[in-house]
Design a protein around this motif. Structure first.
Motif, PDB file in Angstrom:
ATOM      1  N   PHE A  55      -7.364   3.606   5.280  1.00  0.00           N
ATOM      2  CA  PHE A  55      -7.130   2.615   4.226  1.00  0.00           C
ATOM      3  C   PHE A  55      -8.097   2.843   3.065  1.00  0.00           C
ATOM      4  CE2 PHE A  55      -8.345  -1.563   2.375  1.00  0.00           C
ATOM      5  CZ  PHE A  55      -7.204  -1.715   1.603  1.00  0.00           C
ATOM      6  N   ASN A  56      -9.383   3.015   3.393  1.00  0.00           N
ATOM      7  CA  ASN A  56     -10.377   3.227   2.327  1.00  0.00           C
ATOM      8  C   ASN A  56     -10.029   4.461   1.494  1.00  0.00           C
ATOM      9  OD1 ASN A  56     -11.804   1.020   3.107  1.00  0.00           O
ATOM     10  ND2 ASN A  56     -13.309   2.156   4.332  1.00  0.00           N
ATOM     11  N   GLU A  57      -9.593   5.503   2.212  1.00  0.00           N
ATOM     12  CA  GLU A  57      -9.263   6.759   1.527  1.00  0.00           C
ATOM     13  C   GLU A  57      -8.089   6.572   0.555  1.00  0.00           C
ATOM     14  OE1 GLU A  57      -7.647  10.869   3.175  1.00  0.00           O
ATOM     15  OE2 GLU A  57      -9.205  10.003   4.456  1.00  0.00           O
ATOM     16  N   VAL A  58      -6.986   5.984   1.060  1.00  0.00           N
ATOM     17  CA  VAL A  58      -5.808   5.864   0.177  1.00  0.00           C
ATOM     18  C   VAL A  58      -6.047   4.810  -0.912  1.00  0.00           C
ATOM     19  CG1 VAL A  58      -4.146   6.735   1.865  1.00  0.00           C
ATOM     20  CG2 VAL A  58      -4.516   4.270   1.691  1.00  0.00           C
ATOM     21  N   TRP A  59      -6.896   3.828  -0.591  1.00  0.00           N
ATOM     22  CA  TRP A  59      -7.207   2.809  -1.595  1.00  0.00           C
ATOM     23  C   TRP A  59      -7.969   3.443  -2.760  1.00  0.00           C
ATOM     24  CZ3 TRP A  59      -5.732  -1.901  -2.864  1.00  0.00           C
ATOM     25  CH2 TRP A  59      -6.484  -2.606  -3.814  1.00  0.00           C
ATOM     26  N   ASP A  60      -9.034   4.207  -2.417  1.00  0.00           N
ATOM     27  CA  ASP A  60      -9.836   4.835  -3.484  1.00  0.00           C
ATOM     28  C   ASP A  60      -8.970   5.773  -4.315  1.00  0.00           C
ATOM     29  OD1 ASP A  60     -11.985   3.452  -2.612  1.00  0.00           O
ATOM     30  OD2 ASP A  60     -12.934   5.130  -1.550  1.00  0.00           O
ATOM     31  N   TRP A  61      -8.142   6.528  -3.617  1.00  0.00           N
ATOM     32  CA  TRP A  61      -7.238   7.476  -4.308  1.00  0.00           C
ATOM     33  C   TRP A  61      -6.324   6.723  -5.278  1.00  0.00           C
ATOM     34  CZ3 TRP A  61      -1.920   8.642  -2.043  1.00  0.00           C
ATOM     35  CH2 TRP A  61      -1.214   9.532  -2.854  1.00  0.00           C
ATOM     36  N   SER A  62      -5.675   5.673  -4.774  1.00  0.00           N
ATOM     37  CA  SER A  62      -4.687   4.995  -5.627  1.00  0.00           C
ATOM     38  C   SER A  62      -5.370   4.198  -6.747  1.00  0.00           C
ATOM     39  CB  SER A  62      -3.745   4.122  -4.797  1.00  0.00           C
ATOM     40  OG  SER A  62      -4.468   3.190  -4.040  1.00  0.00           O
ATOM     41  N   GLN A  63      -6.583   3.659  -6.487  1.00  0.00           N
ATOM     42  CA  GLN A  63      -7.301   2.979  -7.570  1.00  0.00           C
ATOM     43  C   GLN A  63      -7.527   3.936  -8.736  1.00  0.00           C
ATOM     44  OE1 GLN A  63      -7.042  -0.394  -7.097  1.00  0.00           O
ATOM     45  NE2 GLN A  63      -9.126  -0.652  -7.804  1.00  0.00           N
ATOM     46  N   LYS A  64      -7.938   5.163  -8.397  1.00  0.00           N
ATOM     47  CA  LYS A  64      -8.228   6.158  -9.451  1.00  0.00           C
ATOM     48  C   LYS A  64      -6.943   6.654 -10.092  1.00  0.00           C
ATOM     49  CE  LYS A  64     -12.599   8.168  -8.085  1.00  0.00           C
ATOM     50  NZ  LYS A  64     -12.710   7.909  -6.641  1.00  0.00           N
ATOM     51  N   ALA A  65      -5.984   7.053  -9.240  1.00  0.00           N
ATOM     52  CA  ALA A  65      -4.752   7.665  -9.775  1.00  0.00           C
ATOM     53  C   ALA A  65      -3.997   6.678 -10.657  1.00  0.00           C
ATOM     54  CB  ALA A  65      -3.865   8.130  -8.627  1.00  0.00           C
ATOM     55  N   LEU A  66      -4.038   5.402 -10.294  1.00  0.00           N
ATOM     56  CA  LEU A  66      -3.270   4.405 -11.055  1.00  0.00           C
ATOM     57  C   LEU A  66      -4.129   3.731 -12.137  1.00  0.00           C
ATOM     58  CD1 LEU A  66      -1.239   2.827  -8.084  1.00  0.00           C
ATOM     59  CD2 LEU A  66      -0.443   4.507  -9.751  1.00  0.00           C
ATOM     60  N   HIS A  67      -5.340   4.230 -12.326  1.00  0.00           N
ATOM     61  CA  HIS A  67      -6.266   3.695 -13.348  1.00  0.00           C
ATOM     62  C   HIS A  67      -6.483   2.191 -13.146  1.00  0.00           C
ATOM     63  CE1 HIS A  67      -4.978   7.115 -16.333  1.00  0.00           C
ATOM     64  NE2 HIS A  67      -5.377   7.550 -15.175  1.00  0.00           N
ATOM     65  N   LEU A  68      -6.749   1.818 -11.898  1.00  0.00           N
ATOM     66  CA  LEU A  68      -6.886   0.381 -11.625  1.00  0.00           C
ATOM     67  C   LEU A  68      -8.331  -0.059 -11.482  1.00  0.00           C
ATOM     68  CD1 LEU A  68      -3.931  -0.088  -9.097  1.00  0.00           C
ATOM     69  CD2 LEU A  68      -4.037  -0.837 -11.475  1.00  0.00           C
TER      70      LEU A  68
ATOM     71  N   GLN B 282       0.842  -1.217   0.000  1.00  0.00           N
ATOM     72  CA  GLN B 282       0.000   0.000   0.000  1.00  0.00           C
ATOM     73  C   GLN B 282       0.870   1.257   0.000  1.00  0.00           C
ATOM     74  OE1 GLN B 282      -3.051  -0.596  -0.583  1.00  0.00           O
ATOM     75  NE2 GLN B 282      -2.920  -2.767  -0.064  1.00  0.00           N
ATOM     76  N   VAL B 283       2.045   1.165   0.645  1.00  0.00           N
ATOM     77  CA  VAL B 283       2.967   2.310   0.667  1.00  0.00           C
ATOM     78  C   VAL B 283       3.457   2.591  -0.755  1.00  0.00           C
ATOM     79  CG1 VAL B 283       5.236   3.084   1.511  1.00  0.00           C
ATOM     80  CG2 VAL B 283       3.641   1.938   3.072  1.00  0.00           C
TER      81      VAL B 283
END
Ligand SMILES: Cc1cc2nc3c(=O)[nH]c(=O)nc-3n(C[C@H](O)[C@H](O)[C@H](O)COP(=O)(O)OP(=O)(O)OC[C@H]3O[C@@H](n4cnc5c(N)ncnc54)[C@H](O)[C@@H]3O)c2cc1C
Length: 508
Positions: free
Chosen positions: A480-493, A92-93
């Motif tokens: 966790f939910n916050e950084v997960w949603d952010w990284s899903q979007k930012a990384l186009h996942l 996650q990091v």
């Protein structure tokens, strides 16, 4: 060349090796300390040409969704998940740093280096099925693993993994732990993009330059002796801090530095071989990273897996790894590497491992004796209808497993170890697993240990890049939910970007 003052170049930081570790550390340091001069020296003519090359590793975004070695069985039959949580936290990091980097023009289009691929654990036989049932029970209720499915129905198995179902005798029961949100990563592309950022922000990157020696100066700085392999000329660089990100070449360089912290460490090289699919029809019919169980006596890094890859926008498929053996510490290394690494201070650690790791030796010998048809036979556990003609053998990267002193002898470790001098002027990374996926947490560790006085002032910037810094996401679901949603979007996942939906070509 003499080390006289006129010929000595000065820099704040020397990074040895142009793999994912140096690239990550360089990109992190550049952002927290933009005024520092950074020089990278790489002996080969390109970045990421050793273990970080996409076909030299399996490209799995290791987060313990599918790798069974992180969820061992306890003596009472339950499944231990502590290691899995740790690996997942560390991944996650990495995801957060990459997301920040995409949003801040450090990295370009994320689909160039990271793509969503289901991560799947696969077992068969009554015992294996029961193990995956319990693993699912233990993991799926944990916030970091929510959504993991347990599948033991043969029709569902066949629907999701048609290639693995074809010709399978389902009288032998099968089970899967299936997680949709796994990833495939091209660590080579990621390395190149991070180094390109370092270059355009003032870093100096020299290819074809081999670091030959490291000498500590009385003021605590280092003289780094480098040879230009094209011209044969030497350069001497005076650096306040040196990071030895030389992959398999890290152990010999740290030994040359003479720091006391490297005493007792040794290395045991194991090379990997993959079968790479050349049949586009097969590649198109499988979309998952499927990890099985290591055979009895085999080390965890030998866990077989059938892997969808996405490299240069093209789908690929590999199976492996099979172990190979050479005494080289790098794929492009020398046959004398292992022998030269034996020192009085690590002799007993190395001999101790020679005695205690007989099962590894036996495993390596059996792997070395395997023919192509023997390899295809192993693959039949995954693909009952596998045919040798559809697969090419490729040589993957070289891993140098860490040997550490223990008592009068030594132990072979399968993880990575950051070795840093007490005064923080030099650090290096040994070992290969979980490897590139956890590069950001490993490099943050280097920064914390080597720059204790600067680290506090870096923290606000680091928290911009990695909002969960210092927090256990497994204990903070909201974050966790916050950084997960952010990284899903930012990384186009998100789902719309799976290879199936994004038009990624399917190629041999
Ligand atoms: C078969 C295999 C499968 C793997 N699968 C995965 C996976 O699925 N997921 C994952 O996360 N990780 C995986 N890994 C691990 C991952 O590949 C490594 O952890 C990672 O690439 C190591 O990066 P690095 O920068 O430390 O080393 P490298 O990428 O090896 O880079 C080191 C660089 O240093 C250079 N160098 C060495 N000596 C010198 C010198 N004296 N002077 C100058 N330059 C020097 C080398 O040429 C090289 O370019 C796998 C590894 C292998 C071998």
């Amino acid at each position: 060349m003499s080390n006289n003052a006129a010929t000595i170049e000065k820099t704040d930081v020397v990074l040895i090796g142009a793999g994912i570790m140096s690239a990550t550390l360089g990109a992190l340091l550049r952002q927290v300390q933009p005024d520092w001069s950074i020089s990278v020296f790489e002996r080969l003519d390109a970045a990421a040409a050793e273990s970080s090359d996409p076909w030299n590793n399996a490209g799995t975004g290791h987060s313990a969704l599918c790798e069974l070695n992180y969820t061992p069985r306890a003596a009472d039959g339950s499944v231990e998940i502590a290691k899995a949580i740790d690996i997942n936290e560390r991944f996650q990091v990495s995801r957060q740093f990459w997301s920040y980097s995409v949003e801040n023009n450090v990295l370009a289009n994320p689909s160039n280096f990271i793509n969503p691929i289901p991560h799947v654990s696969f077992t068969h036989g009554a015992d294996g099925v029961e193990y995956l049932r319990k693993r699912h029970e233990a993991l799926s209720r944990h916030p970091l693993f929510e959504g993991m499915e347990y599948i033991a129905d043969k029709d569902e198995f066949s629907r999701r993994l048609p290639l693995m179902a074809k010709g399978r005798d389902f009288s032998d029961p099968v089970a899967l732990n299936w997680t949709d949100y796994g990833t495939d990563i091209d660590f080579g592309e990621l390395t190149k993009e991070l180094l390109a950022y370092l270059g355009r922000s003032g870093g100096d990157i020299a290819f074809g330059h081999e670091v030959k020696n490291l000498t500590k100066q009385s003021d605590g700085s280092w003289l780094v002796k480098v040879r230009n392999l094209r011209t044969g000329k030497s350069r001497v660089i005076n650096a306040k801090f040196v990071f030895v990100g030389a992959g398999g070449g890290a152990l010999p360089l740290l030994q040359k530095s003479g720091i006391k912290e490297i005493a007792g460490f040794g290395g045991f090289p194991v090379s990997g071989l993959f079968l790479r699919c050349k049949n586009p029809e097969l590649i198109a019919r499988h979309e998952a990273k499927v990890y099985g169980q290591a055979s009895v006596g085999a080390p965890p890094m030998s866990v077989p897996h059938l892997d969808t890859r996405v490299i240069n926008g093209e789908r690929g498929l590999l199976f492996g790894p099979y172990a190979g053996w050479t005494p080289k510490f790098l794929k492009d290394g020398k046959n004398t590497d292992l022998f030269k690494s034996v020192r009085p201070n690590n002799l007993f650690s190395m001999l101790g491992v020679g005695v205690t790791e007989m099962s590894l030796v036996q495993y390596l010998v059996s792997e070395l004796l395997k023919s192509q048809s023997g390899r295809v036979e192993v693959m039949e556990e995954f693909l009952p209808r596998a045919e040798g003609k559809d697969w090419d053998l490729i040589i993957a990267g070289q891993r140098v497993q860490v040997i550490r002193r223990k008592g009068a002898g030594g132990v072979l470790e399968l993880g990575t170890a950051v070795v840093a001098a007490e005064d923080g002027t030099i650090a290096g990374l040994l070992g290969a697993s979980p490897g590139a996926s956890t590069c950001v947490s490993a490099m943050l560790d280097v920064m914390k240990r080597c720059f204790p006085s600067e680290f506090a002032s870096w923290e606000p910037k680091l928290k911009e890049m990695v909002p969960s810094l210092g927090v256990k996401l497994s204990e903070n679901k909201a974050l966790f939910n916050e950084v997960w949603d952010w990284s899903q979007k930012a990384l186009h996942l998100d789902a719309a970007n799976t290879p199936e939906h994004s038009g990624v070509a399917s190629h041999a």
